[in-house]
Design an enzyme around this catalytic site. Structure first.
Site, PDB file in Angstrom:
ATOM      1  N   ASP A 126       0.753  -0.998   0.023  1.00  0.00           N
ATOM      2  CA  ASP A 126       0.088  -0.138   0.128  1.00  0.00           C
ATOM      3  C   ASP A 126       0.799   1.316  -0.170  1.00  0.00           C
ATOM      4  O   ASP A 126       1.439   1.716   0.889  1.00  0.00           O
ATOM      5  CB  ASP A 126      -1.112  -0.003   1.090  1.00  0.00           C
ATOM      6  CG  ASP A 126      -2.019   1.039   1.122  1.00  0.00           C
ATOM      7  OD1 ASP A 126      -2.936   0.765   0.431  1.00  0.00           O
ATOM      8  OD2 ASP A 126      -1.833   2.195   1.579  1.00  0.00           O
ATOM      9  N   GLU A 128       2.321   5.094  -0.313  1.00  0.00           N
ATOM     10  CA  GLU A 128       2.203   6.466  -0.103  1.00  0.00           C
ATOM     11  C   GLU A 128       2.587   7.098  -1.194  1.00  0.00           C
ATOM     12  O   GLU A 128       3.687   7.126  -1.559  1.00  0.00           O
ATOM     13  CB  GLU A 128       2.225   6.993   1.286  1.00  0.00           C
ATOM     14  CG  GLU A 128       1.500   6.297   2.534  1.00  0.00           C
ATOM     15  CD  GLU A 128       0.005   6.223   2.224  1.00  0.00           C
ATOM     16  OE1 GLU A 128      -0.426   7.351   1.949  1.00  0.00           O
ATOM     17  OE2 GLU A 128      -0.665   5.310   2.608  1.00  0.00           O
ATOM     18  N   ALA A 129       1.872   8.330  -1.688  1.00  0.00           N
ATOM     19  CA  ALA A 129       2.618   9.078  -2.646  1.00  0.00           C
ATOM     20  C   ALA A 129       2.454  10.473  -2.320  1.00  0.00           C
ATOM     21  O   ALA A 129       1.664  10.913  -1.519  1.00  0.00           O
ATOM     22  CB  ALA A 129       1.850   8.655  -4.010  1.00  0.00           C
ATOM     23  N   ASP A 226      -2.439   1.300  -6.550  1.00  0.00           N
ATOM     24  CA  ASP A 226      -1.069   0.973  -6.283  1.00  0.00           C
ATOM     25  C   ASP A 226      -0.309   0.774  -7.267  1.00  0.00           C
ATOM     26  O   ASP A 226       0.753   1.237  -7.524  1.00  0.00           O
ATOM     27  CB  ASP A 226      -1.028   0.268  -5.051  1.00  0.00           C
ATOM     28  CG  ASP A 226      -1.634   0.766  -3.825  1.00  0.00           C
ATOM     29  OD1 ASP A 226      -0.631   1.734  -3.100  1.00  0.00           O
ATOM     30  OD2 ASP A 226      -3.007   0.469  -3.577  1.00  0.00           O
ATOM     31  N   HIS A 285      -3.411   6.029   6.923  1.00  0.00           N
ATOM     32  CA  HIS A 285      -2.474   6.641   5.966  1.00  0.00           C
ATOM     33  C   HIS A 285      -0.895   6.300   5.958  1.00  0.00           C
ATOM     34  O   HIS A 285      -0.248   6.928   5.245  1.00  0.00           O
ATOM     35  CB  HIS A 285      -2.881   8.150   5.669  1.00  0.00           C
ATOM     36  CG  HIS A 285      -4.424   8.160   5.380  1.00  0.00           C
ATOM     37  ND1 HIS A 285      -5.157   7.588   4.417  1.00  0.00           N
ATOM     38  CD2 HIS A 285      -5.444   8.928   6.077  1.00  0.00           C
ATOM     39  CE1 HIS A 285      -6.476   7.917   4.588  1.00  0.00           C
ATOM     40  NE2 HIS A 285      -6.603   8.817   5.471  1.00  0.00           N
ATOM     41  N   ASP A 290      -1.296   0.828   6.947  1.00  0.00           N
ATOM     42  CA  ASP A 290      -2.428   0.395   6.149  1.00  0.00           C
ATOM     43  C   ASP A 290      -2.213  -1.020   5.745  1.00  0.00           C
ATOM     44  O   ASP A 290      -3.156  -1.781   5.503  1.00  0.00           O
ATOM     45  CB  ASP A 290      -2.458   1.230   5.091  1.00  0.00           C
ATOM     46  CG  ASP A 290      -3.306   2.704   5.290  1.00  0.00           C
ATOM     47  OD1 ASP A 290      -3.888   2.860   6.365  1.00  0.00           O
ATOM     48  OD2 ASP A 290      -3.209   3.570   4.342  1.00  0.00           O
TER      49      ASP A 290
END
Length: 341
Positions: A126, A128-129, A226, A285, A290
């Site tokens: 998962d 994060e961006a 993703d 988040h 996550d």
């Protein structure tokens, strides 16, 4: 980041969705537990289950009885069997069906009958961006956290994890919104490696665990974004070929909806946990937290009898569904990043 991913899903023109009709055909768990009222779908020659075996008739009869049970009857039966009694009625039905199915399949396997496992391990990812509160149409999301959580499907346990932060290059300064949403600070990404270096260490981590060589494994994500969006876009930014081990994955949202027969609106991470009687653990988040919570959902689904199998893939930048009739294959052995140049 699941809700925010939904907000940006339609803004990227580089990834096209397949024919919606194709998705309707993809119900990997709909044939797992045949009900008394309907005949089971016949599996393909490559499948590891043959529904002509007499054990499935016994399972179907039991399922018919379970379908007619009230919520109180289900709860009492689960308690008598020392099984988890949490969750909504449909979840409890699935849990009781799964218990009976596993019991019958274990007996059948001992007699040379069908078994019920696809992969040895499942890797939950998962990302994060980078993001803005109102993402412009031309905004490029760069991966800033690369987590992996490893599930052993035989012991039904989380057995390992990987996490590294990633330094973005196009937009190196994180927005205040992104920092608040993800908890990832500017200092964290400033001190991190760029994506190619992190990807190499991901590959090394997978190799050390003999995934794709000694053990069969698959990638699992919470939605399609993703792999089809974030990883795809990041590889374009970093001038890398898309990694072969991530070209197919398990979209747990699709499986959850099909297996528990709930609408898409009930497949957000927080809702899935709630319906299963679970609470979120950690910081929402955070990519690693996550991933761990997604892994908990996957474990509960395995316990409830869902056969987690690949149901999506990316080809030439296009997101496609993988039909349940396709041969079940594990992800290939991981290889280091390859430059497009």
């Amino acid at each position: 980041m699941d809700e925010h991913k939904e907000n940006i899903q339609t803004k990227d023109v580089n990834v096209k969705m397949s024919d919606p009709g194709e998705e309707e055909k993809t119900k990997p768990c709909s044939r797992v537990i045949p009900d008394e009222e309907s005949a089971p779908e016949v599996s393909s020659p490559q499948s590891n289950s043959d529904f002509s075996h007499p054990v499935y008739k016994e399972i179907a009869l039991a399922n018919g009885q379970i379908n007619r049970m009230s919520r109180d009857e289900l709860k009492k039966k689960l308690a008598d069997l020392q099984l988890d009694t949490r969750g909504v009625k449909d979840v409890m039905k699935k849990r009781l069906k799964s218990h009976y199915k596993k019991h019958k399949l274990m007996q059948s396997a001992g007699e040379g009958g069908p078994t019920d496992t696809y992969y040895d391990y499942i890797c939950v990812v998962d990302f994060e961006a980078t993001c803005e509160e109102d993402n412009p149409a031309d905004f490029h999301h760069e991966i800033i956290e690369f987590p992996m959580v490893l599930i052993n499907t035989h012991t039904l346990e989380i057995v390992d994890s990987f996490q590294e932060y990633v330094r973005p290059e196009l937009n190196p300064q994180l927005s205040d919104f992104c920092v608040k949403l993800t908890g990832i600070t500017q200092k964290m990404v400033d001190e991190a490696d760029t994506f190619p270096g992190v990807l190499q260490r991901v590959v090394d981590w997978l190799k050390e665990r003999e995934l794709g060589t000694k053990y069969k494994y698959a990638i699992l994500t919470d939605g399609a974004w993703d792999m089809s969006k974030f990883l795809n876009i990041q590889c374009q930014i970093s001038r890398l070929k898309y990694p072969s081990f991530a070209k197919k994955w398990i979209n747990i949202r699709k499986l959850y909806g099909n297996f528990y027969k709930v609408p898409r609106a009930q497949t957000k991470l927080s809702t899935m946990l709630e319906k299963l009687g679970l609470k979120y653990e950690g910081r929402p988040h955070s990519g690693l937290d996550d991933s761990r919570n997604i892994a908990r959902i996957a474990l509960r689904m395995l316990q409830d009898g869902c056969q987690l199998r690949v149901n999506e893939r990316i080809h030439a930048g296009q997101l496609l569904s993988v039909p349940s009739s396709a041969p079940v294959e594990g992800a290939p052995p991981p290889h280091g990043p390859k430059s497009k140049d």
